[in-house]
Design a protein around this motif. Structure first.
Motif, PDB file in Angstrom:
ATOM      1  N   LEU A   1      -5.433   8.954 -11.075  1.00 41.01           N
ATOM      2  CA  LEU A   1      -6.587   9.476 -10.327  1.00 41.01           C
ATOM      3  C   LEU A   1      -6.985   8.467  -9.245  1.00 41.01           C
ATOM      4  O   LEU A   1      -7.269   8.820  -8.108  1.00 41.01           O
ATOM      5  N   TRP A   2      -7.008   7.188  -9.633  1.00 36.32           N
ATOM      6  CA  TRP A   2      -7.388   6.142  -8.678  1.00 36.32           C
ATOM      7  C   TRP A   2      -6.341   5.985  -7.568  1.00 36.32           C
ATOM      8  O   TRP A   2      -6.664   5.905  -6.387  1.00 36.32           O
ATOM      9  N   GLU A   3      -5.055   5.959  -7.957  1.00 40.68           N
ATOM     10  CA  GLU A   3      -3.999   5.706  -6.969  1.00 40.68           C
ATOM     11  C   GLU A   3      -4.003   6.766  -5.860  1.00 40.68           C
ATOM     12  O   GLU A   3      -3.719   6.469  -4.711  1.00 40.68           O
ATOM     13  N   HIS A   4      -4.313   7.988  -6.227  1.00 43.94           N
ATOM     14  CA  HIS A   4      -4.334   9.039  -5.204  1.00 43.94           C
ATOM     15  C   HIS A   4      -5.362   8.686  -4.127  1.00 43.94           C
ATOM     16  O   HIS A   4      -5.118   8.863  -2.935  1.00 43.94           O
ATOM     17  N   TYR A   5      -6.481   8.138  -4.569  1.00 40.55           N
ATOM     18  CA  TYR A   5      -7.470   7.686  -3.583  1.00 40.55           C
ATOM     19  C   TYR A   5      -6.967   6.451  -2.822  1.00 40.55           C
ATOM     20  O   TYR A   5      -7.091   6.363  -1.594  1.00 40.55           O
ATOM     21  N   ALA A   6      -6.399   5.497  -3.555  1.00 40.89           N
ATOM     22  CA  ALA A   6      -5.989   4.234  -2.921  1.00 40.89           C
ATOM     23  C   ALA A   6      -5.046   4.503  -1.746  1.00 40.89           C
ATOM     24  O   ALA A   6      -5.093   3.817  -0.731  1.00 40.89           O
ATOM     25  N   PHE A   7      -4.211   5.530  -1.883  1.00 41.06           N
ATOM     26  CA  PHE A   7      -3.283   5.853  -0.791  1.00 41.06           C
ATOM     27  C   PHE A   7      -3.925   6.756   0.261  1.00 41.06           C
ATOM     28  O   PHE A   7      -3.639   6.606   1.439  1.00 41.06           O
TER      29      PHE A   7
ATOM     30  N   THR B   1     -17.234  -4.372  -1.707  1.00 43.23           N
ATOM     31  CA  THR B   1     -17.033  -3.136  -2.461  1.00 43.23           C
ATOM     32  C   THR B   1     -15.829  -2.331  -1.958  1.00 43.23           C
ATOM     33  O   THR B   1     -15.582  -1.235  -2.425  1.00 43.23           O
ATOM     34  N   GLU B   2     -15.113  -2.877  -1.001  1.00 41.07           N
ATOM     35  CA  GLU B   2     -13.943  -2.127  -0.521  1.00 41.07           C
ATOM     36  C   GLU B   2     -12.662  -2.643  -1.163  1.00 41.07           C
ATOM     37  O   GLU B   2     -12.540  -3.832  -1.421  1.00 41.07           O
ATOM     38  N   ASP B   3     -11.748  -1.745  -1.398  1.00 38.18           N
ATOM     39  CA  ASP B   3     -10.449  -2.169  -1.906  1.00 38.18           C
ATOM     40  C   ASP B   3      -9.545  -2.414  -0.704  1.00 38.18           C
ATOM     41  O   ASP B   3      -9.265  -1.506   0.066  1.00 38.18           O
ATOM     42  N   ARG B   4      -9.136  -3.642  -0.544  1.00 36.23           N
ATOM     43  CA  ARG B   4      -8.244  -3.986   0.581  1.00 36.23           C
ATOM     44  C   ARG B   4      -6.941  -4.554   0.034  1.00 36.23           C
ATOM     45  O   ARG B   4      -6.937  -5.246  -0.972  1.00 36.23           O
ATOM     46  N   TYR B   5      -5.876  -4.289   0.737  1.00 30.47           N
ATOM     47  CA  TYR B   5      -4.549  -4.549   0.164  1.00 30.47           C
ATOM     48  C   TYR B   5      -3.682  -5.447   1.037  1.00 30.47           C
ATOM     49  O   TYR B   5      -3.811  -5.452   2.261  1.00 30.47           O
ATOM     50  N   ILE B   6      -2.790  -6.151   0.363  1.00 31.83           N
ATOM     51  CA  ILE B   6      -1.746  -6.899   1.063  1.00 31.83           C
ATOM     52  C   ILE B   6      -0.526  -5.981   1.165  1.00 31.83           C
ATOM     53  O   ILE B   6      -0.004  -5.514   0.136  1.00 31.83           O
ATOM     54  N   ILE B   7      -0.129  -5.703   2.378  1.00 34.69           N
ATOM     55  CA  ILE B   7       1.047  -4.844   2.594  1.00 34.69           C
ATOM     56  C   ILE B   7       2.258  -5.757   2.741  1.00 34.69           C
ATOM     57  O   ILE B   7       2.326  -6.573   3.665  1.00 34.69           O
ATOM     58  N   ASP B   8       3.153  -5.638   1.801  1.00 37.00           N
ATOM     59  CA  ASP B   8       4.254  -6.583   1.687  1.00 37.00           C
ATOM     60  C   ASP B   8       5.530  -5.921   2.191  1.00 37.00           C
ATOM     61  O   ASP B   8       6.006  -4.953   1.592  1.00 37.00           O
ATOM     62  N   LEU B   9       6.080  -6.434   3.296  1.00 30.56           N
ATOM     63  CA  LEU B   9       7.255  -5.802   3.892  1.00 30.56           C
ATOM     64  C   LEU B   9       8.526  -6.392   3.286  1.00 30.56           C
ATOM     65  O   LEU B   9       8.657  -7.614   3.183  1.00 30.56           O
ATOM     66  N   LEU B  10       9.423  -5.563   2.890  1.00 30.22           N
ATOM     67  CA  LEU B  10      10.725  -5.962   2.342  1.00 30.22           C
ATOM     68  C   LEU B  10      10.597  -7.031   1.258  1.00 30.22           C
ATOM     69  O   LEU B  10      11.281  -8.058   1.297  1.00 30.22           O
TER      70      LEU B  10
ATOM     71  N   LEU C   1       7.174   5.466   4.742  1.00 29.40           N
ATOM     72  CA  LEU C   1       6.678   5.062   3.422  1.00 29.40           C
ATOM     73  C   LEU C   1       5.172   4.857   3.518  1.00 29.40           C
ATOM     74  O   LEU C   1       4.649   4.493   4.566  1.00 29.40           O
ATOM     75  N   ARG C   2       4.483   5.075   2.394  1.00 31.72           N
ATOM     76  CA  ARG C   2       3.021   4.940   2.384  1.00 31.72           C
ATOM     77  C   ARG C   2       2.614   3.686   1.620  1.00 31.72           C
ATOM     78  O   ARG C   2       3.233   3.361   0.597  1.00 31.72           O
ATOM     79  N   ALA C   3       1.552   3.043   2.110  1.00 31.57           N
ATOM     80  CA  ALA C   3       0.981   1.890   1.405  1.00 31.57           C
ATOM     81  C   ALA C   3      -0.456   2.211   1.024  1.00 31.57           C
ATOM     82  O   ALA C   3      -1.111   3.039   1.672  1.00 31.57           O
ATOM     83  N   ARG C   4      -0.951   1.539  -0.010  1.00 29.50           N
ATOM     84  CA  ARG C   4      -2.366   1.691  -0.372  1.00 29.50           C
ATOM     85  C   ARG C   4      -3.234   1.232   0.802  1.00 29.50           C
ATOM     86  O   ARG C   4      -2.800   0.372   1.575  1.00 29.50           O
ATOM     87  N   GLY C   5      -4.399   1.787   0.883  1.00 28.71           N
ATOM     88  CA  GLY C   5      -5.260   1.464   2.007  1.00 28.71           C
ATOM     89  C   GLY C   5      -5.071   2.432   3.164  1.00 28.71           C
ATOM     90  O   GLY C   5      -5.639   2.247   4.235  1.00 28.71           O
ATOM     91  N   GLY C   6      -4.274   3.488   2.972  1.00 26.64           N
ATOM     92  CA  GLY C   6      -4.127   4.521   3.997  1.00 26.64           C
ATOM     93  C   GLY C   6      -3.214   4.124   5.142  1.00 26.64           C
ATOM     94  O   GLY C   6      -3.490   4.430   6.302  1.00 26.64           O
ATOM     95  N   VAL C   7      -2.104   3.457   4.827  1.00 24.61           N
ATOM     96  CA  VAL C   7      -1.203   2.980   5.884  1.00 24.61           C
ATOM     97  C   VAL C   7       0.187   3.597   5.699  1.00 24.61           C
ATOM     98  O   VAL C   7       0.662   3.751   4.564  1.00 24.61           O
TER      99      VAL C   7
END
Ligand code: FUC
Length: 819
Positions: A482-488, A735-744, A759-765
């Motif tokens: 449920l959470w992951e759907h939001y995270a993405f 209060t925001e969830d922010r992510y490290i987008i790790d390439l390769l 490809l999709r990353a959390r944080g809407g990227v």
């Protein structure tokens, strides 16, 4: 872009000579026209019909599906409707007095009397109904007997184009070329088979629609047959309609058979519906299955070409979001028929890296085909495709790993909408799960709970016995989805709707966590899915207090739900309570052999089953995020040690999980080693608890077929190329969830040059990544919602702000370049 490596004509001839020679079918080297050459990244193809079900090719529209055998004079389309289940709801499955034994069981465990505790659990914390009466089953078969000209069959080929979701069969009989094309359209809710020949009047056949279980068949028109019935248990009514529309020739229905004679072409239309409705309050009983009649009428009145192009457009809307190019390898391996290609890959994997790309896209094809936004129920252990009446493990939702694994690729591989049926199913378990919570944990227990199994009838009770039946961690694991759907997606309205379900699971665990002897919070009774431990004194049991997986799941549940409160700006007190409880959960422990401890005691090395397929205690590494390679290196090292002790062996899904683990440990070579082993060809159909592989139709072999291995493996491929599970706290936006987008993060040496887009990353990227000689060449990051994130490549990390609806481009050193 997908690398559409078209084989040369001589390559095709070579492959054709080989395939016919191998199968001793008459050779005709001018076999395949240039415009029908199969693309090795998006086509499965074969030089002979399927004998076995695991050689047949799947089509589906998220509800209706078929396995296409591709016969010549005889054809079988084995049919499924994803709601065709026997059995029914089991409102009496919970033991109402289960909770009266809880204190005693907890005490036995605290006193180290684990064997007695296990006995008590088996007697009092198990279900009291027979779970196995409810099974996912076949809808039936469409069988065809074709009248073919004399002279034998030549130039045979069948294939599945996964970029269009169209299967076809083509061959020459005598001097006539016959072609059948099969698709399962979501817009028209129908299975369609178009039959043509290059000489008018050549299509003649008899067709049967059957189900070997009291089905009733009748003709409602000369060209239309309907099959109705109920499944065992009489809780589900089904109706399937088949109509054949011809050009030229005659059609008649009699003696249970539909007969076509002398047609220029013929199109079969099949629709199905059932009385199933995902509604606990209605006992899952919906209206009579009448929709199929109307669907048949609408669909079969349309022109096939129009239906075909609408179907392809609809499918490609999802499929084309992601393209993957892992290089084309060397030699002709990629241009061989798919079963031969698998064997060649086993012998020389380096020659055909594109097979991994095909397997990746095939997994996406399967997910789109078995789980659509409006699917009535989610994908089961076999997705949608199951033959017969006794599907292995009932074809259920096993929620101690398998069901969740089905949906791991949904968000990262651009198929977020396909997650929806699962998200609905999870919410549908809250009401029955409340009853299960009070039955086993006491009348005042808040919230809801589920155990190791679930099914379409709202099963939430524990199972028959340990080591699998008494395990209550799944409510938290389901809530992760449920959470992951939001995270993405960043869809806050959706998050607001699912929050009560997450909160209910938290309330259950806030009430049921117990204090360990060290003052830390743990679960009890606590097991680790399907495994046993042996204490130092040799006592065997499967129940203790503080097994790692449940702790890790509850940590993840509390963390995600606290984030939800913050993101939505609600329930601040509850959020603080969750954060405080999360921080009191006993952290993962490292044992004497350097391993991550699975149990409440340091007993891992006493195991008599070191290769056990479940490696549940690494949940914090994947799919959780409590353990990260760079954030908690000591725990990550312990996970690595555990994986080495447990070996790379396992069932299909177990190997698939290990691909994800090794990717999270940033070891791409090891991840690829396991993927390569998972792609090992097999035709083993018996249940084996190790030895996963891949069937000729690229279905994953547990064995037997279990689709989670397909989905888990492609999640692993995505994890090798892009990760985004690591959160960072921004002091200005706590209060925001922010992510490290790790390439390769885990690029294997064997994929030196390639690209992936979408490809999709959390944080809407969304990420398009290209690499060359093992190094990042460029990355384009796009964010429909706008994103603030960090981007990491190797040792370097940069801060990035992507304005809403725009893209940024980074070069190989993470410098911003203009678009
Ligand atoms: C769990 C696994 C088995 C199988 C079954 C469906 O019980 O341990 O290997 O995948 O689920």
């Amino acid at each position: 872009m997908i690398n559409r490596i078209l084989p040369t004509f001589s390559q095709i001839c070579l492959a054709t000579i080989c395939m016919f020679a191998c199968n001793e079918i008459p050779v005709n080297t001018s076999a395949v026209a240039a415009d029908t050459m199969p693309s090795p990244n998006t086509t499965l193809w074969y030089s002979k019909p399927a004998d076995l079900w695991i050689e047949a090719l799947p089509v589906g529209n998220g509800r209706l599906g078929a396995m296409v055998f591709g016969g010549t004079d005889k054809e079988r389309l084995q049919l499924n409707d994803i709601t065709v289940w026997s059995g029914g709801p089991n409102p009496g499955a919970d033991r109402p007095d289960g909770h009266t034994h809880l204190a005693d069981i907890r005490k036995l465990i605290r006193d180290g009397r684990f064997d007695e505790a296990e006995k008590q659990c088996n007697q009092n914390m198990t279900c009291k109904a027979n779970y196995d009466v409810s099974k996912y089953q076949t809808l039936g078969d469409l069988s065809f007997a074709f009248r073919l000209p004399a002279g034998g069959v030549t130039q045979y080929r069948r294939r599945l184009d996964i970029a269009q979701a169209v299967a076809d069969v083509e061959f020459k009989a005598g001097d006539i070329t016959f072609r059948r094309e099969i698709l399962c359209t979501a817009p028209e809710k129908a299975l369609v088979q178009r039959m043509t020949a290059d000489k008018p009047g050549s299509i003649s056949f008899e067709m049967n629609l059957t189900r070997d279980d009291k089905a009733h068949t009748e003709f409602v028109a000369p060209d239309t047959v309907v099959m109705t019935g109920t499944t065992a248990g009489d809780k589900l009514r089904y109706a399937a309609y088949a109509r054949v529309v011809t050009k030229g020739g005659t059609v008649r229905g009699e003696n249970g058979k539909l007969t076509v004679e002398g047609a220029d072409e013929a199109t079969l239309w099949l629709t199905a519906s059932t009385s199933y409705v995902m509604d606990y309050s209605k006992g899952y009983q919906g209206a009579d299955p009448t929709e199929a009649a109307a669907q048949l009428k609408t669909a079969s009145a349309k022109a096939y070409d129009e239906v075909r192009s609408t179907h392809i457009r609809d499918f490609q809307r999802y499929f084309q979001r992601v393209a993957l190019d892992l290089g084309s390898g060397t030699g002709d391996a990629a241009h061989q028929p798919t079963d031969q290609r698998l064997r060649s890959f086993r012998d020389n994997p380096k020659a055909d890296p594109a097979l991994a790309a095909l397997f990746f896209q095939y997994g996406r094809y399967l997910l789109i085909s078995c789980s659509r936004p409006d699917s009535p129920v989610p994908a089961n252990l076999q997705g949608l495709w199951a033959d017969g009446f006794n599907t292995p493990w009932n074809g259920d939702y096993t929620i101690n790993i398998n069901f969740q694994m089905n949906y791991w690729p949904a968000e990262p591989t651009g198929l977020s909408e396909m997650h929806q049926p699962m998200l609905r199913h999870i919410q549908s378990l809250v009401e029955p799960g409340k009853k299960t919570a009070t039955a086993y944990f006491g009348p005042d227990t808040p919230g809801w709970v589920t155990a190791a199994k679930s099914n379409v009838w709202g099963w939430t009770s524990p199972g028959a016995k340990l080591p699998w039946g008494v395990w209550f961690g799944s409510n938290g694991w389901l809530c992760q989805h449920l959470w992951e759907h939001y995270a993405f997606t960043r869809d806050k309205e959706y998050l607001r709707n699912v929050y009560p379900t997450m909160k209910g699971a938290c309330e259950f665990w806030l009430a049921e966590l117990v204090e360990g002897t060290d003052g830390k919070l743990i679960t009890s009774p606590s097991s680790s899915p399907e495994n046993f431990f042996w204490t130092d004194s040799g006592m065997r049991s499967s129940v203790c207090e503080g097994a790692e997986m449940e702790k890790a799941i509850v940590w993840d549940l509390f963390d995600n739900t606290a984030l939800t409160c913050g993101v939505l700006g609600i329930d601040a007190d509850f959020r603080r309570k969750l954060e405080a409880a999360r921080d009191r959960i006993r952290p993962p422990q490292v044992g004497k052999a350097g391993q991550l401890m699975e149990w409440g005691g340091d007993w891992d090395m006493n195991s008599r089953d070191m290769k056990h397929r479940h490696v549940s205690h690494l949940y914090g590494l994947h799919p959780g995020r409590q353990i990260t390679a760079l954030g908690t290196p000591a725990l990550a090292a312990a996970c690595r040690t555990t994986l080495q002790q447990r070996t790379d062996d396992g069932t299909g899904w177990s190997k698939a999980w290990k691909i994800n683990f090794w990717a999270r440990l940033r070891d791409g070579d090891h991840a690829l080693k396991i993927l390569t082993e998972q792609l090992r060809p097999t035709t083993q159909l018996k249940v084996v608890m190790s030895d996963g592989g891949t069937y000729p139709n690229l279905f994953d072999a547990h064995p037997p077929f279990q689709i989670d291995g397909n989905f888990g493996a492609i999640s692993g491929i995505a994890e090798m190329l892009l990760q985004s599970h690591e959160l960072y706290r921004d002091p200005s936006a706590l209060t925001e969830d922010r992510y490290i987008i790790d390439l390769l993060p885990a690029l294997p040496g064997a994929w030196p040059t390639g690209s992936v887009s979408g490809l999709r990353a959390r944080g809407g990227v969304q990420a398009d990544i290209a690499w060359k000689d093992g190094k990042l060449a460029s990355a384009t990051l796009t964010s429909p919602s706008g994103a603030i994130c960090k981007v990491r490549m190797g040792n370097k990390t940069v801060d990035l702000k992507i304005p809403k609806g725009s893209s940024v481009r980074l070069d190989g050193s993470l410098n911003l370049t203009r678009l």
